[in-house]
Design a protein around this motif. Structure first.
Motif, short mmCIF file in Angstrom:
data_model
loop_
_atom_site.label_atom_id
_atom_site.label_comp_id
_atom_site.label_asym_id
_atom_site.label_seq_id
_atom_site.Cartn_x
_atom_site.Cartn_y
_atom_site.Cartn_z
N GLN A 71 0.81 -1.22 0.00
CA GLN A 71 0.00 0.00 0.00
C GLN A 71 0.84 1.27 0.00
OE1 GLN A 71 -3.40 0.41 -0.16
NE2 GLN A 71 -3.53 -1.78 -0.58
N ASP A 73 3.90 3.91 -0.94
CA ASP A 73 4.48 4.31 -2.23
C ASP A 73 5.95 3.95 -2.34
OD1 ASP A 73 2.11 5.72 -3.33
OD2 ASP A 73 2.44 7.07 -1.62
N LYS A 105 3.33 12.16 3.50
CA LYS A 105 2.11 12.40 4.29
C LYS A 105 1.93 11.37 5.40
CE LYS A 105 -0.94 9.78 1.17
NZ LYS A 105 -2.14 9.84 0.32
N SER A 108 4.77 4.14 7.85
CA SER A 108 4.54 2.90 8.57
C SER A 108 5.90 2.29 8.90
CB SER A 108 3.73 1.90 7.74
OG SER A 108 2.40 2.34 7.56
N TYR A 130 0.43 3.49 9.26
CA TYR A 130 -0.33 4.65 8.79
C TYR A 130 -1.72 4.12 8.39
CZ TYR A 130 -1.41 8.82 6.00
OH TYR A 130 -1.98 9.96 5.50
N PRO A 131 -2.81 4.88 8.63
CA PRO A 131 -4.16 4.36 8.36
C PRO A 131 -4.33 3.71 6.99
CG PRO A 131 -4.32 6.43 9.54
CD PRO A 131 -2.86 6.21 9.26
N GLU A 132 -3.74 4.29 5.96
CA GLU A 132 -3.87 3.68 4.63
C GLU A 132 -3.19 2.32 4.57
OE1 GLU A 132 -2.65 6.13 1.40
OE2 GLU A 132 -3.88 7.86 2.03
N GLY A 133 -2.20 2.10 5.42
CA GLY A 133 -1.48 0.83 5.41
C GLY A 133 -2.31 -0.33 5.92
N GLU A 134 -3.40 -0.03 6.64
CA GLU A 134 -4.24 -1.11 7.15
C GLU A 134 -4.97 -1.85 6.04
OE1 GLU A 134 -6.80 0.54 10.11
OE2 GLU A 134 -5.18 0.85 11.58
N ARG A 135 -5.05 -1.22 4.86
CA ARG A 135 -5.70 -1.89 3.73
C ARG A 135 -4.85 -3.01 3.17
NH1 ARG A 135 -7.01 3.56 1.83
NH2 ARG A 135 -5.48 3.29 0.17
N PHE A 224 4.45 6.99 2.59
CA PHE A 224 3.31 7.41 1.77
C PHE A 224 3.55 8.83 1.27
CE2 PHE A 224 1.93 4.06 4.52
CZ PHE A 224 1.00 3.33 3.78
N ASP A 227 -0.23 13.33 -2.63
CA ASP A 227 -0.81 13.26 -3.97
C ASP A 227 -0.17 14.31 -4.88
OD1 ASP A 227 -2.46 11.32 -2.98
OD2 ASP A 227 -4.15 12.68 -2.61
#
Length: 400
Positions: A71, A73, A105, A108, A130-135, A224, A227
């Protein structure tokens, strides 16, 4: 074979004429010779279908897993002896230099450790996500909001599928780990798909790990990027900031996926040789059977020559017969190969590694199987066809 030859006979009559009908009937009448040759061809081609389907399914599953797991970058790690996972410890000063930047931004961190249990070494990973990493987690059991809530605040752990399979764990079971503060009992909050190691891994939140172990190191980072920021430009800047100190790998998400698939393809390169060897064995079997068939049918061919068939027609007869054998063998090899693939994926692979793979039946592999069997039979029949077409009617009909 009898059914397939019967179905092929009308088509053979329309395309080749009476020679085609004679060829299909000859396969059935000489079954004592043709059946072993076709069986060898079916087994060999089914191996190519089974291996091809298994590898395609494995590759597709790994690609899907990497797309979900990676997840971040950019990933930063220390080069290790085992390519399947990061090892070592990142220098704390290096970590501070790398994570300072307006282009990032979120971060993890991952800490890998090997815990010595009474059942042997156990790989553990402490996460600060990082919250996006939980995906990154694709759960087979458990997980979700309740699973992550338990993972973050109540000391729950996530187990990889292979570890849960080997140790017979389910969601809700407890796992006892040896920590510096004594035995640590944690509840299994989720079981996730993982293809990075057949030994399995237990994952816990970083705070749980630091509460019971004095280790504060970082094995790898997931960065991460904001954008609109070029990932490649950030990678170049991070490599410049890393300097000539500790040797580290700084790779983008895309580069890490490509490197992972390169390792995968290199691992299964040997199967191409195995498939070739199987085909060569089948080719020799078909050639031997056809040569024996020539001796058995010597008198029959002599009669055909004596009643007016030309050498060219004999050639056509035998060539069409070998082609019909190859076509039938290819058709029979498809279900046999699929059955072999199912056994390898859902039985052999599951018992060996504990992984669940998604079966993918590519039409190209099935078409290649039929073409391979047909081509192999035709090539094996060239020399026997030539020998049979040169049969002397007088010698073949002479009584010994």
């Amino acid at each position: 074979t009898t059914v397939l030859m019967g179905a092929l006979a009308p088509l053979a009559r329309r395309t080749v004429g009476i020679l085609g009908v004679m060829a299909t009937r000859g396969v059935v009448s000489a079954m004592s010779r043709t059946a072993p040759a076709m069986a060898a061809l079916v087994v060999a081609v089914s191996v190519t279908v089974g291996l091809g389907t298994m590898i395609t399914s494995f590759r597709g599953t790994v690609v899907q897993w990497l797309d979900g797991t990676l997840q971040a970058d950019i990933y930063v790690s220390v080069p290790g002896l085992v390519s399947s996972r990061p090892q070592g410890t990142l220098d704390p000063d290096l970590v501070r230099r790398l994570v300072l930047g307006e282009e990032l931004k979120g971060i993890s961190t991952y800490r890998e450790a090997v815990l010595e249990t009474h059942e042997g070494p156990l790989r553990a990973v402490a996460l600060d996500l990082y919250p996006e990493g939980e995906r990154a987690f694709d759960f087979k059991e458990g997980g979700g909001e309740s699973g992550f809530r338990e993972f973050r605040s109540e000391g729950g752990v996530f187990l990889s599928e292979s570890l849960a399979y080997r140790k017979a764990y389910s969601v809700g079971d407890t796992l006892t780990l040896p920590s510096e503060s004594g035995p640590l009992t944690l509840r299994v909050a989720g079981i996730f798909y993982d293809y990075g190691s057949d030994q399995g891994v237990v994952m816990m939140i970083r705070t749980t790990y630091e509460d019971h172990w004095s280790d504060r190191g970082v094995t790898s980072l997931g960065l991460f990027v904001n954008d609109g920021v070029s990932v490649d430009a950030v990678v170049s800047d991070l490599q410049r900031r890393a300097g000539d100190g500790q040797l580290v790998l700084i790779r983008s998400n895309r580069a890490l996926k490509e490197a992972s698939m390169e390792v995968f393809d290199r691992t299964f390169a040997i199967t191409g040789v195995l498939r070739l060897l199987a085909f060569v064995v089948a080719f020799i079997g078909v050639l031997s059977a056809l040569m024996a068939l020539q001796l058995e049918r010597g008198r029959e061919l002599g009669v055909l020559r004596a009643t007016g068939l030309t050498p060219r027609q004999i050639w056509q007869l035998v060539s069409f017969q070998t082609g019909a054998m190859g076509l039938a063998a290819g058709i029979l090899a498809v279900p046999a190969g699929i059955l072999l693939a199912v056994v390898m994926i859902f039985v052999v692979n599951k018992r060996s590694f504990g992984w669940t793979l998604q079966l993918e039946l590519g039409p190209d592999i099935l078409i290649q199987a039929v073409v391979l069997a047909l081509l192999g039979a035709i090539l094996a029949g060239i020399f026997p066809s030539w020998r049979m077409s040169r049969t002397s009617p007088a010698l073949a009909l002479r009584e010994e």
